[in-house]
Write a protein that holds these residues in place. Structure first.
Motif, PDB file in Angstrom:
ATOM      1  N   ALA A  89       2.048 -44.008   4.762  1.00  0.00           N
ATOM      2  CA  ALA A  89       3.474 -43.655   4.801  1.00  0.00           C
ATOM      3  C   ALA A  89       4.353 -44.890   4.611  1.00  0.00           C
ATOM      4  O   ALA A  89       5.387 -44.832   3.935  1.00  0.00           O
ATOM      5  N   VAL A  90       3.929 -46.011   5.179  1.00  0.00           N
ATOM      6  CA  VAL A  90       4.680 -47.260   4.996  1.00  0.00           C
ATOM      7  C   VAL A  90       4.612 -47.676   3.530  1.00  0.00           C
ATOM      8  O   VAL A  90       5.622 -48.028   2.917  1.00  0.00           O
ATOM      9  N   ALA A  91       3.423 -47.578   2.943  1.00  0.00           N
ATOM     10  CA  ALA A  91       3.246 -47.965   1.536  1.00  0.00           C
ATOM     11  C   ALA A  91       4.064 -47.064   0.611  1.00  0.00           C
ATOM     12  O   ALA A  91       4.539 -47.509  -0.440  1.00  0.00           O
ATOM     13  N   ALA A  92       4.238 -45.801   0.999  1.00  0.00           N
ATOM     14  CA  ALA A  92       5.013 -44.862   0.174  1.00  0.00           C
ATOM     15  C   ALA A  92       6.520 -45.003   0.430  1.00  0.00           C
ATOM     16  O   ALA A  92       7.315 -44.251  -0.108  1.00  0.00           O
TER      17      ALA A  92
ATOM     18  N   MET B  40       1.484 -39.977  -3.021  1.00  0.00           N
ATOM     19  CA  MET B  40       1.957 -39.116  -4.102  1.00  0.00           C
ATOM     20  C   MET B  40       3.100 -39.799  -4.842  1.00  0.00           C
ATOM     21  O   MET B  40       3.810 -40.627  -4.286  1.00  0.00           O
ATOM     22  N   ASP B  41       3.274 -39.419  -6.110  1.00  0.00           N
ATOM     23  CA  ASP B  41       4.414 -39.893  -6.884  1.00  0.00           C
ATOM     24  C   ASP B  41       4.746 -38.822  -7.909  1.00  0.00           C
ATOM     25  O   ASP B  41       3.954 -38.560  -8.811  1.00  0.00           O
ATOM     26  N   ASN B  42       5.890 -38.150  -7.726  1.00  0.00           N
ATOM     27  CA  ASN B  42       6.226 -37.069  -8.660  1.00  0.00           C
ATOM     28  C   ASN B  42       7.204 -37.535  -9.743  1.00  0.00           C
ATOM     29  O   ASN B  42       7.860 -36.736 -10.399  1.00  0.00           O
TER      30      ASN B  42
ATOM     31  N   ARG C  11      10.004 -38.983  -9.339  1.00  0.00           N
ATOM     32  CA  ARG C  11      11.299 -39.261  -8.713  1.00  0.00           C
ATOM     33  C   ARG C  11      11.123 -39.856  -7.323  1.00  0.00           C
ATOM     34  O   ARG C  11      11.868 -40.742  -6.927  1.00  0.00           O
ATOM     35  N   ARG C  12      10.134 -39.312  -6.603  1.00  0.00           N
ATOM     36  CA  ARG C  12       9.963 -39.758  -5.221  1.00  0.00           C
ATOM     37  C   ARG C  12       8.494 -40.004  -4.937  1.00  0.00           C
ATOM     38  O   ARG C  12       7.621 -39.423  -5.575  1.00  0.00           O
ATOM     39  N   ARG C  13       8.284 -40.864  -3.956  1.00  0.00           N
ATOM     40  CA  ARG C  13       6.921 -41.044  -3.476  1.00  0.00           C
ATOM     41  C   ARG C  13       6.734 -40.259  -2.182  1.00  0.00           C
ATOM     42  O   ARG C  13       7.705 -39.865  -1.546  1.00  0.00           O
ATOM     43  N   GLY C  14       5.512 -40.041  -1.849  1.00  0.00           N
ATOM     44  CA  GLY C  14       5.252 -39.280  -0.633  1.00  0.00           C
ATOM     45  C   GLY C  14       3.821 -39.434  -0.172  1.00  0.00           C
ATOM     46  O   GLY C  14       3.038 -40.213  -0.735  1.00  0.00           O
ATOM     47  N   VAL C  15       3.494 -38.693   0.857  1.00  0.00           N
ATOM     48  CA  VAL C  15       2.155 -38.726   1.439  1.00  0.00           C
ATOM     49  C   VAL C  15       1.633 -37.296   1.502  1.00  0.00           C
ATOM     50  O   VAL C  15       2.351 -36.403   1.970  1.00  0.00           O
ATOM     51  N   ARG C  16       0.433 -37.089   0.985  1.00  0.00           N
ATOM     52  CA  ARG C  16      -0.187 -35.775   1.117  1.00  0.00           C
ATOM     53  C   ARG C  16      -1.436 -35.905   1.977  1.00  0.00           C
ATOM     54  O   ARG C  16      -2.239 -36.817   1.788  1.00  0.00           O
ATOM     55  N   ILE C  17      -1.580 -35.000   2.929  1.00  0.00           N
ATOM     56  CA  ILE C  17      -2.716 -35.057   3.849  1.00  0.00           C
ATOM     57  C   ILE C  17      -3.407 -33.690   3.845  1.00  0.00           C
ATOM     58  O   ILE C  17      -2.742 -32.662   3.999  1.00  0.00           O
ATOM     59  N   VAL C  18      -4.706 -33.714   3.642  1.00  0.00           N
ATOM     60  CA  VAL C  18      -5.484 -32.477   3.653  1.00  0.00           C
ATOM     61  C   VAL C  18      -6.476 -32.520   4.818  1.00  0.00           C
ATOM     62  O   VAL C  18      -7.293 -33.434   4.905  1.00  0.00           O
TER      63      VAL C  18
ATOM     64  N   THR D 176       2.646 -32.215   2.966  1.00  0.00           N
ATOM     65  CA  THR D 176       3.226 -33.305   2.180  1.00  0.00           C
ATOM     66  C   THR D 176       4.569 -33.700   2.768  1.00  0.00           C
ATOM     67  O   THR D 176       5.343 -32.841   3.177  1.00  0.00           O
ATOM     68  N   LYS D 177       4.789 -34.990   2.837  1.00  0.00           N
ATOM     69  CA  LYS D 177       6.087 -35.511   3.257  1.00  0.00           C
ATOM     70  C   LYS D 177       6.580 -36.441   2.160  1.00  0.00           C
ATOM     71  O   LYS D 177       5.871 -37.358   1.742  1.00  0.00           O
ATOM     72  N   TRP D 178       7.796 -36.209   1.667  1.00  0.00           N
ATOM     73  CA  TRP D 178       8.361 -37.023   0.587  1.00  0.00           C
ATOM     74  C   TRP D 178       9.356 -38.040   1.134  1.00  0.00           C
ATOM     75  O   TRP D 178      10.069 -37.757   2.091  1.00  0.00           O
TER      76      TRP D 178
END
Lengths: 139, 140
Positions: free
Chosen positions: A32-35, A70-72, A74-81, A135-137
């Motif tokens: 999350a820090v890296a994103a 994640m990177d869409n 426009r924004r970066r984010g974190v996805r956790i499964v 996912t959190k963006w």
């Protein structure tokens, strides 16, 4: 603590014990820090991850987690499964109700975690385990 | 398993949580504190969570339980040092921290504990009828 990991690759972590839940929190925090999530959003996604990792351990009988940056465009984010092959959830609506628990907890884990993330997807059913993707963006 | 140290300062027990606690560590702290309250006869417990970057439902429940246990053992619990991001997240998670007193820092926490026992301070008799706060315990 988690230095030298390649965050462009998904990070996997087994969830077999209490200590693993702590490791999941630390891993999600690092990603999350890296994103570049804000401090509040880092706190929210780490808290959600802690709830879901504990559910995987307590209700799913253990399992695993995969954390991806994640990177869409426009924004970066974190996805956790989170995945387990436990008994699954028979009545999902009930399980997502605030205060409902079968485990003696507060019944806020699943419902609370859903409120703390931007996207929440759950694939479960009686007898077929549970797979939760959140996912959190970055804002 | 790590263990969270409990310090005795005068009449107060001070717990400063400096590690990311596993659930077992949190439960151990609950038991250790109950024993220390009785063995020291302390009337106040301050739990400093300045170093915690999250409080999830498990730790939240532990804090509520500690507050209830200490109340039964004639001690006041005050949780101090909650980070703003943690407070925002707790509310969104849906955790109300029923029955927990909070203060911004250790110093204010100590003032709260002192104020909660006016019968022990010689100068203010006037409040001694109002010391009972409303019970917020919801279920057994």
């Amino acid at each position: 603590m988690t230095t030298g990991i390649d965050l462009s690759q998904p990070q996997a972590q087994a969830i077999r014990s209490d200590e693993d839940v702590v490791r999941v929190r630390q891993l999600v925090r690092t990603v999350a820090v890296a994103a570049k999530l804000s401090l509040v959003d880092q706190t929210k996604v780490v808290t959600a991850a802690s709830e879901l990792a504990r559910n995987t351990l307590v209700y799913g009988g253990g399992g695993s987690v995969e954390v991806t940056t994640m990177d869409n465009g426009r924004r970066r984010g974190v996805r956790i499964v989170f995945a387990d092959s436990g008994p699954g959830i028979a009545d999902l609506d009930l399980a997502l109700t605030d205060g409902y628990t079968t485990g003696g907890g507060l019944g806020l884990g699943l419902s609370g975690a859903r409120r703390l993330v931007d996207e929440f997807d759950i694939d479960t059913g009686a007898g077929r385990g549970t797979r939760i993707t959140v996912t959190k963006w970055a804002r | 398993m790590e263990r969270v140290p409990i310090l005795k300062i005068g009449d107060i027990l001070l717990v400063s949580i400096q590690v990311d606690m596993s659930d077992q560590t949190a439960l151990q702290l609950q038991e250790d504190l109950a024993e220390r309250i009785v063995s020291t006869g302390s009337h106040g417990v301050i739990i400093d969570i300045t170093a915690l970057d999250i409080v999830d439902s498990f730790v939240g429940r532990m804090l509520s339980t500690i507050a209830s246990i200490s109340k039964v053992l004639d001690a006041e619990t005050v949780v101090v040092g909650m980070r703003p991001a943690v407070a925002i997240t707790l509310v969104e998670l849906g955790l109300s921290l029923n029955g927990i007193r909070t203060a911004l820092n250790v110093e204010r926490g100590m003032e709260l504990i002192a104020a909660a026992r006016p019968d022990e301070s010689p100068d203010d008799d006037e409040f001694h009828d109002e010391t009972d706060e409303p019970e917020t315990t919801d279920s057994a």
